[in-house]
Design an enzyme around this catalytic site. Sequence first.
Site, PDB file in Angstrom:
ATOM      1  N   GLN A 285     -42.729  51.473 -35.865  1.00 54.10           N
ATOM      2  CA  GLN A 285     -44.290  52.266 -35.967  1.00 54.10           C
ATOM      3  C   GLN A 285     -43.758  53.645 -36.605  1.00 54.10           C
ATOM      4  O   GLN A 285     -43.126  53.348 -36.429  1.00 54.10           O
ATOM      5  CB  GLN A 285     -44.814  52.886 -34.325  1.00 54.10           C
ATOM      6  CG  GLN A 285     -43.188  53.404 -33.272  1.00 54.10           C
ATOM      7  CD  GLN A 285     -43.049  54.111 -32.488  1.00 54.10           C
ATOM      8  OE1 GLN A 285     -44.003  55.120 -32.344  1.00 54.10           O
ATOM      9  NE2 GLN A 285     -44.151  53.134 -31.109  1.00 54.10           N
TER      10      GLN A 285
ATOM     11  N   ARG B 127     -48.816  51.257 -34.362  1.00 57.87           N
ATOM     12  CA  ARG B 127     -47.891  50.354 -34.580  1.00 57.87           C
ATOM     13  C   ARG B 127     -48.541  49.309 -35.325  1.00 57.87           C
ATOM     14  O   ARG B 127     -49.787  48.350 -35.926  1.00 57.87           O
ATOM     15  CB  ARG B 127     -47.763  49.641 -33.060  1.00 57.87           C
ATOM     16  CG  ARG B 127     -47.691  50.007 -31.756  1.00 57.87           C
ATOM     17  CD  ARG B 127     -47.845  49.167 -30.215  1.00 57.87           C
ATOM     18  NE  ARG B 127     -47.847  50.362 -29.148  1.00 57.87           N
ATOM     19  CZ  ARG B 127     -49.110  50.603 -28.403  1.00 57.87           C
ATOM     20  NH1 ARG B 127     -50.689  50.356 -28.740  1.00 57.87           N
ATOM     21  NH2 ARG B 127     -49.424  51.253 -28.007  1.00 57.87           N
TER      22      ARG B 127
ATOM     23  N   HIS C 148     -45.780  57.478 -38.144  1.00 58.85           N
ATOM     24  CA  HIS C 148     -46.883  58.556 -37.140  1.00 58.85           C
ATOM     25  C   HIS C 148     -47.712  59.696 -38.331  1.00 58.85           C
ATOM     26  O   HIS C 148     -46.852  59.010 -39.577  1.00 58.85           O
ATOM     27  CB  HIS C 148     -45.950  59.839 -36.754  1.00 58.85           C
ATOM     28  CG  HIS C 148     -45.223  59.028 -35.027  1.00 58.85           C
ATOM     29  ND1 HIS C 148     -46.312  58.466 -34.148  1.00 58.85           N
ATOM     30  CD2 HIS C 148     -44.390  58.978 -34.772  1.00 58.85           C
ATOM     31  CE1 HIS C 148     -45.282  58.297 -33.330  1.00 58.85           C
ATOM     32  NE2 HIS C 148     -44.709  58.190 -33.429  1.00 58.85           N
TER      33      HIS C 148
END
Length: 258
Positions: free
Chosen positions: A51, A146, A53
Amino acid sequence: MVEKVWGRDSLPPPFAAPESKRIGEIWFEPPPELPDLLVKYLFTSEKLSVQVHPSDAQAAEGEHGKEECWLVLAADPGAQLAVGFREAVDSEAMRAAALDGSIEHLLAWHDVAPGDFIYLPAGTVHAIGGGLSLIEIQQNSDTTYRLYDYGRPRELHLDKAIAVADGGPHEPALRRKVPEHGCVSLVDGPHFRLDRLVGSPDGATAARYSQAALLAIPLDAPLTVAGTTIEPGECALASGISEIRFAEGGRALLTQPT
């Protein structure tokens, strides 16, 4: 307590999972005085998704970016964390690897042990392996994109992830082994600061936290905040470091926004 497919039904002391629950995270709800800072414990039995951010600038309207850091508390033999790529990859290669599952093999996996510390700038592609107990300090955001989830039936976000992902290696200076003794500055901005101390803070640490509210997180011995005892496994708000009394030889974390 937050259930996760990769969590555990048996947690290390002082925590205890409710019966038949797989707990992966324990969140401390940010107090109104520090709304932008989130403290979590993470407990893993298997790998988390690959993943990434976004930063504040990259986040969608109404969302916030997320920079975070991890301190390893316990690790099974062979436990690993993945941060960044072994070699630079472009967007097309990243997408293809996410689709066929080979992306996890492009990541730089690191064997870890208690006391290892890693800071993850926004945009760092990462994954947490199984067999780990971590404490995570982060911007208060749950915006996660993701890239790959080992076939689990959860949503992927390839377009958003690739748009914000750094396709390069993680900066080695952002990974370190925390010494067993003394006060150690682990993070100093841009969004928060974080210090690990053993016993009472030294003068420089005390000065950094003297003027504003902070969170105190005892790791292996109680401390007191404004006369209230705070046990390991808890997190407390203090209006300033002068409110805190530290146990001799006890390890604790202090953190506040910058």
